[in-house]
Design a protein around this motif. Structure first.
Motif, PDB file in Angstrom:
ATOM      1  N   VAL A 639      10.405  36.784  -8.638  1.00  0.00           N
ATOM      2  CA  VAL A 639      11.778  36.968  -7.822  1.00  0.00           C
ATOM      3  C   VAL A 639      12.303  35.954  -7.830  1.00  0.00           C
ATOM      4  CG1 VAL A 639      12.407  37.660  -5.597  1.00  0.00           C
ATOM      5  CG2 VAL A 639      10.680  39.079  -6.433  1.00  0.00           C
ATOM      6  N   PRO A 640      11.938  34.910  -7.127  1.00  0.00           N
ATOM      7  CA  PRO A 640      12.836  33.305  -6.969  1.00  0.00           C
ATOM      8  C   PRO A 640      13.222  32.957  -8.167  1.00  0.00           C
ATOM      9  CG  PRO A 640      10.479  33.026  -6.410  1.00  0.00           C
ATOM     10  CD  PRO A 640      10.594  34.356  -6.591  1.00  0.00           C
ATOM     11  N   ARG A 641      12.159  32.894  -9.647  1.00  0.00           N
ATOM     12  CA  ARG A 641      12.879  32.506 -10.693  1.00  0.00           C
ATOM     13  C   ARG A 641      13.754  33.354 -11.312  1.00  0.00           C
ATOM     14  NH1 ARG A 641       8.041  32.081 -12.487  1.00  0.00           N
ATOM     15  NH2 ARG A 641       8.042  34.126 -13.846  1.00  0.00           N
ATOM     16  N   VAL A 642      14.159  34.741 -11.189  1.00  0.00           N
ATOM     17  CA  VAL A 642      15.124  35.290 -11.544  1.00  0.00           C
ATOM     18  C   VAL A 642      16.192  35.221 -10.627  1.00  0.00           C
ATOM     19  CG1 VAL A 642      16.009  37.924 -11.612  1.00  0.00           C
ATOM     20  CG2 VAL A 642      13.551  37.412 -12.487  1.00  0.00           C
ATOM     21  N   LEU A 643      16.181  35.063  -9.418  1.00  0.00           N
ATOM     22  CA  LEU A 643      17.246  34.821  -8.580  1.00  0.00           C
ATOM     23  C   LEU A 643      17.915  33.417  -8.828  1.00  0.00           C
ATOM     24  CD1 LEU A 643      16.035  35.958  -5.204  1.00  0.00           C
ATOM     25  CD2 LEU A 643      17.671  36.987  -6.580  1.00  0.00           C
ATOM     26  N   ARG A 644      17.222  32.356  -9.345  1.00  0.00           N
ATOM     27  CA  ARG A 644      17.524  30.988  -9.498  1.00  0.00           C
ATOM     28  C   ARG A 644      18.573  31.259 -10.785  1.00  0.00           C
ATOM     29  NH1 ARG A 644      12.439  29.044  -8.774  1.00  0.00           N
ATOM     30  NH2 ARG A 644      12.040  28.513 -10.878  1.00  0.00           N
ATOM     31  N   PHE A 645      18.140  32.082 -11.753  1.00  0.00           N
ATOM     32  CA  PHE A 645      19.154  32.416 -12.865  1.00  0.00           C
ATOM     33  C   PHE A 645      20.226  32.978 -12.630  1.00  0.00           C
ATOM     34  CE2 PHE A 645      20.530  34.139 -16.774  1.00  0.00           C
ATOM     35  CZ  PHE A 645      20.363  33.306 -17.644  1.00  0.00           C
ATOM     36  N   LYS A 754      19.947  25.067 -16.354  1.00  0.00           N
ATOM     37  CA  LYS A 754      18.998  23.975 -16.756  1.00  0.00           C
ATOM     38  C   LYS A 754      18.764  23.096 -15.592  1.00  0.00           C
ATOM     39  CE  LYS A 754      17.394  20.848 -19.594  1.00  0.00           C
ATOM     40  NZ  LYS A 754      16.132  21.335 -20.515  1.00  0.00           N
ATOM     41  N   VAL A 755      19.560  22.890 -14.619  1.00  0.00           N
ATOM     42  CA  VAL A 755      19.070  22.432 -13.093  1.00  0.00           C
ATOM     43  C   VAL A 755      18.197  23.050 -12.355  1.00  0.00           C
ATOM     44  CG1 VAL A 755      20.055  21.723 -11.036  1.00  0.00           C
ATOM     45  CG2 VAL A 755      21.337  21.140 -13.041  1.00  0.00           C
ATOM     46  N   THR A 756      18.285  24.581 -12.423  1.00  0.00           N
ATOM     47  CA  THR A 756      17.169  25.359 -11.632  1.00  0.00           C
ATOM     48  C   THR A 756      16.117  25.551 -12.580  1.00  0.00           C
ATOM     49  OG1 THR A 756      18.412  27.291 -12.613  1.00  0.00           O
ATOM     50  CG2 THR A 756      19.329  26.555 -10.381  1.00  0.00           C
ATOM     51  N   GLY A 757      16.227  25.066 -13.518  1.00  0.00           N
ATOM     52  CA  GLY A 757      14.577  25.016 -14.226  1.00  0.00           C
ATOM     53  C   GLY A 757      14.307  26.558 -14.917  1.00  0.00           C
ATOM     54  N   THR A 758      15.333  27.382 -15.183  1.00  0.00           N
ATOM     55  CA  THR A 758      15.124  28.440 -15.926  1.00  0.00           C
ATOM     56  C   THR A 758      15.509  28.837 -17.209  1.00  0.00           C
ATOM     57  OG1 THR A 758      17.140  29.351 -14.601  1.00  0.00           O
ATOM     58  CG2 THR A 758      15.204  29.818 -13.526  1.00  0.00           C
ATOM     59  N   LEU A 759      16.156  27.715 -17.581  1.00  0.00           N
ATOM     60  CA  LEU A 759      16.750  27.763 -19.218  1.00  0.00           C
ATOM     61  C   LEU A 759      15.501  27.708 -20.003  1.00  0.00           C
ATOM     62  CD1 LEU A 759      19.100  27.680 -21.262  1.00  0.00           C
ATOM     63  CD2 LEU A 759      19.088  25.296 -21.171  1.00  0.00           C
ATOM     64  N   LYS A 760      15.369  28.539 -21.091  1.00  0.00           N
ATOM     65  CA  LYS A 760      14.203  28.719 -22.028  1.00  0.00           C
ATOM     66  C   LYS A 760      14.690  27.810 -23.061  1.00  0.00           C
ATOM     67  CE  LYS A 760      12.730  33.478 -20.635  1.00  0.00           C
ATOM     68  NZ  LYS A 760      11.335  32.950 -20.055  1.00  0.00           N
ATOM     69  N   THR A 761      13.649  27.241 -23.793  1.00  0.00           N
ATOM     70  CA  THR A 761      13.821  26.379 -24.843  1.00  0.00           C
ATOM     71  C   THR A 761      13.153  27.146 -26.161  1.00  0.00           C
ATOM     72  OG1 THR A 761      11.768  25.080 -24.488  1.00  0.00           O
ATOM     73  CG2 THR A 761      14.032  24.473 -23.416  1.00  0.00           C
TER      74      THR A 761
END
Length: 761
Positions: A639-645, A754-761
């Motif tokens: 939940v928090p990860r999806v919201l951060r994105f 990227k700042v929120t740490g949710t950008l996939k590489t």
């Protein structure tokens, strides 16, 4: 006891309890059609049909597509589950017309004489009429771990299972009247609930519902106030409200679960509870039983090593192997060498094997009492044969001690007569499977009731890290969960583990934050399988283990487990991807509606515009992404990860669309041109969100993303689609404005995720 006659069976009440793994067609239709979002969309569609242009009612097809796709996929899953459930059902042994026979569980009738042995699950309630050392484990019903000795006249309840001995009982309550059926009528139904993932999505939907009502009211008020044409005002308000609803998110989640079930079914894997798909992805510790998991079912008698001369070793072994009408695999291996009871060896008393005792025995009158079991249980350290048994066990062989004893009450002195070794068949795919889990950072714990040295030898042969250090479970602390958890964290291989300890091991690992999967095939694994986050039973295992496990490997192949775990990871990773897409849409719609409502402006686009953009940047891509291959390991914090994105991406998209529309609307262009500017900006920004969500960009994902851009361009190029979607890309300055704002927004979105740490590489 001859049991019922055929005539009595024909008129007796049947055990027609519902199968565990499916729900009715009507329940499936109801769940996919009669939803809150479908109701809201239907009302909005009706408003458009009454007050607006029919082209803006295109979003109403979402109800039809969602319902049809959801129903079809779930029916596929239902068919798979029902078919596999029948395969998984263990036959029931009954005596009818004086003849023993096996029947399917649903064919049991009230009054049937049911025969049971070790590992059999009791499907109906009854009264014991015969018992030969029969012990019933009722822990799944009462919570008491100790097995209960049952004598004629005692009551037995469905949901319990036999752990030792054999016997028979008469069925007194069947079907819905049985004890377990009453307890599990609701809990055992097919469902998609009780998972962290779906709970998170439910929270999203609940909060969004709370927001839709006030924001929708504000939007309707602002549009009516701003626009003299009531139809145009309603059209703008509906466009905002429809966009706020993540109508496809639940559908995509259900499809991903259902397709996962079908894919696993094609690998002969029965998922008895759909949320188990999610558990597969979260597992980071896998507890495996050596026998039946690392080793194949069955054993071969290898050597019989007498310790003293003049003893009837062969006759004693033959008698012990043949005294039990339902021999366990060890007794079966001996019975293959000694198939018949020797003359003069009739048993006057017997004690069946149990995992807690780790020995069995019988009193053969003039030949005296004999016992057969684990050397380190029956023999004292330093006694004859004790050291020899340890040396044999260190080679990986299964070693048993044959002893004379003074009594069968467990208090008598055991005099060693011979050592027996059995060959265990290592599964050919075990080493490769264990290597897969090591690469995936899943820790494997080998938990066995066998001799620690024997378990260690198997573990070393399979290259299990730490396999050379086997821990004897009899030395572990009994009342110190913290210390037990420490030992489990530091060690890999454990021998002489009792069924109760297996359950404690699972709890101790869970207390350290691990998601624990447990595999097993015997009755000694039932308690641990039940308590594990994911219980996995072998198809050839006892009915009791298959009854409590969430996943059953029907083909009995340990090598299927990597596919099972990979499928779970695929489902969770892909659902998170599509959640990012759908909730980005929801948040940009909420922010855009607030801006428009507070400032009293026209809504930047019509429902047909949002239908076009959402289909190309969310709906169509989400369908492919939800079913795509993926080996990403599941991480907590969905939940928090999806919201951060979704929150920053949605806010930036809304700001870009609002600015483009406001800037264009301030000039001399027409409303349709201004809305076209907003549509271009909306597509480009959400298309970029799709690019970020789809990473890593494999060739097929690049093709998918490019195809969506081409379809959008085609909608502008063809006169028919320009008319249908009300597009007018004739103001070059506005179009360039949309492009420039979109580029800036895309950069901002990339930086934010990227700042929120949710950008996939």
């Amino acid at each position: 006891m001859d049991g019922l006659t055929s005539a009595q069976v024909a008129v007796a009440p049947r055990n027609d309890a519902p199968r565990r793994s499916s729900r009715s067609l009507w329940a499936i239709v109801r769940a996919n059609v009669f939803t809150l979002f479908n109701l809201v969309i239907a009302i909005l569609w009706a408003l458009i049909m009454i007050f607006g242009e029919w082209q803006n009612g295109l979003f109403g097809l979402v109800i039809v597509f969602n319902a049809l796709i959801g129903i079809v996929q779930e029916l596929r899953a239902k068919a798979t589950l029902d078919k596999l459930a029948v395969v998984n059902e263990a036959p029931v042994r009954v005596r009818r017309d004086g003849r023993d026979q096996e029947i399917e569980p649903r064919a049991v009738v009230q009054g049937d004489l049911i025969l049971i042995g070790p590992g059999d699950r009791l499907l109906v309630d009854g009264e014991v009429v015969a018992s030969d050392g029969m012990e019933i484990d009722e822990s799944l019903l009462t919570g008491e771990a100790d097995a209960v000795h049952k004598q004629p006249g005692d009551e037995v309840l469905s949901g319990s299972f036999a752990v030792a001995g054999s016997g028979a009982f008469v069925a007194t309550k069947v079907g819905a009247e049985a004890y377990a059926a009453k307890l599990t009528e609701e809990a055992s139904k097919f469902g998609l609930a009780h998972s962290e993932l779906r709970d998170g999505i439910t929270k999203f939907i609940r909060y969004i519902t709370y927001l839709v009502i006030p924001i929708g009211a504000l939007l309707i008020w602002s549009q009516v106030r701003n626009e003299a044409d009531f139809g145009t005002a309603i059209t703008g308000a509906v466009a905002g409200i429809v966009t706020m609803i993540p109508e496809g998110l639940v559908l995509m989640t259900s499809i991903a679960f259902a397709v996962g079930v079908v894919r696993l079914g094609q690998r002969n894997t029965l998922v008895q509870e759909l949320p188990a798909i999610e558990g597969l992805a979260r597992v980071d510790v896998l507890c495996v039983d050596k026998t039946g998991t690392l080793t194949a079912g069955g054993m071969d008698l290898d050597e019989v090593l007498p310790l003293r001369g003049g003893e009837p070793v062969d006759d004693a072994l033959a008698a012990l192997a043949n005294v039990d009408p339902r021999p366990n695999p060890t007794a079966q291996a001996i019975k293959e060498r000694f198939p018949s009871m020797p003359s003069g060896w009739a048993a006057t008393e017997s004690v069946p094997f149990s995992s807690a005792r780790k020995w069995s025995g019988a009193d053969f009158a003039e030949h005296g009492p004999w016992v057969l079991g684990a050397p380190d249980i029956l023999l004292e350290p330093g006694s004859e044969g004790f050291e020899g048994a340890a040396e044999l066990a260190a080679t990986g062989a299964r070693v048993l001690a044959l002893c004379r004893t003074s009594s069968l009450d467990g208090e008598g002195t055991a005099e060693p007569v011979a050592l027996i070794t059995l060959k265990q068949r290592i599964r050919p795919d075990a080493k490769e499977t264990l290597a897969y889990f090591a690469r995936q950072n899943v820790t494997v714990k080998v938990i066995s009731g066998d001799n620690p040295e024997a378990v260690s030898a198997i573990a070393v042969g399979l290259d299990i890290p730490g396999g050379e250090r086997a821990v004897d479970a009899r030395t572990l602390p009994e009342n110190d969960p913290e210390k037990l958890a420490d030992i489990l964290e530091k060690n890999t291989v454990f021998g002489r583990v009792t069924p109760v300890q297996k359950r404690q091991f699972v709890g101790a690992l869970q207390s350290r934050g691990h998601t624990v999967a447990m595999t097993g095939d015997g009755v000694n694994d039932v308690l641990a399988l039940k308590d594990a986050d994911l219980g996995i039973a072998m198809g050839a295992g006892s009915p009791a283990t298959k009854a409590v496990a969430q996943v059953v490997l029907l083909d009995n192949r340990f090598a299927t487990l990597p596919h099972v775990v990979a499928e779970g990871r695929r489902v969770l990773a892909n659902i998170e991807r599509v959640s990012n897409l759908f909730l980005t849409k929801t948040f940009y719609a909420i922010v855009l509606s607030l801006l428009v409502g507070v400032l009293g402006l026209m809504f930047p686009f019509e429902p047909r515009h949002s239908t076009l953009v959402n289909a190309l940047t969310i709906g169509i891509p989400a369908f492919f992404l939800a079913l795509a291959p993926s080996n990403e390991r599941s991480r907590p914090g969905f939940v928090p990860r999806v919201l951060r994105f979704a929150v920053p991406a949605g806010v930036i998209c809304a700001a870009a669309v609002f600015f483009s529309f406001w800037a264009a609307h301030s000039g001399t262009s027409t409303l349709i041109q201004d809305r076209t500017t907003a549509v271009i900006t909306l597509f480009l920004t959400t298309w970029w969100v799709l690019v970020l969500v789809a990473r890593p960009l494999l060739w097929w994902k690049i093709a998918l993303i490019a195809a969506m851009a081409v379809l959008f361009a085609v909608s502008f190029a063809l006169p028919l689609t320009r008319w249908f979607f009300a597009l007018a890309p004739s103001d070059v300055s506005n179009d360039l404005l949309a492009l420039g704002v979109s580029v800036v927004a895309a950069v901002a979105i990339s930086i934010a995720v990227k700042v929120t740490g949710t950008l996939k590489t």
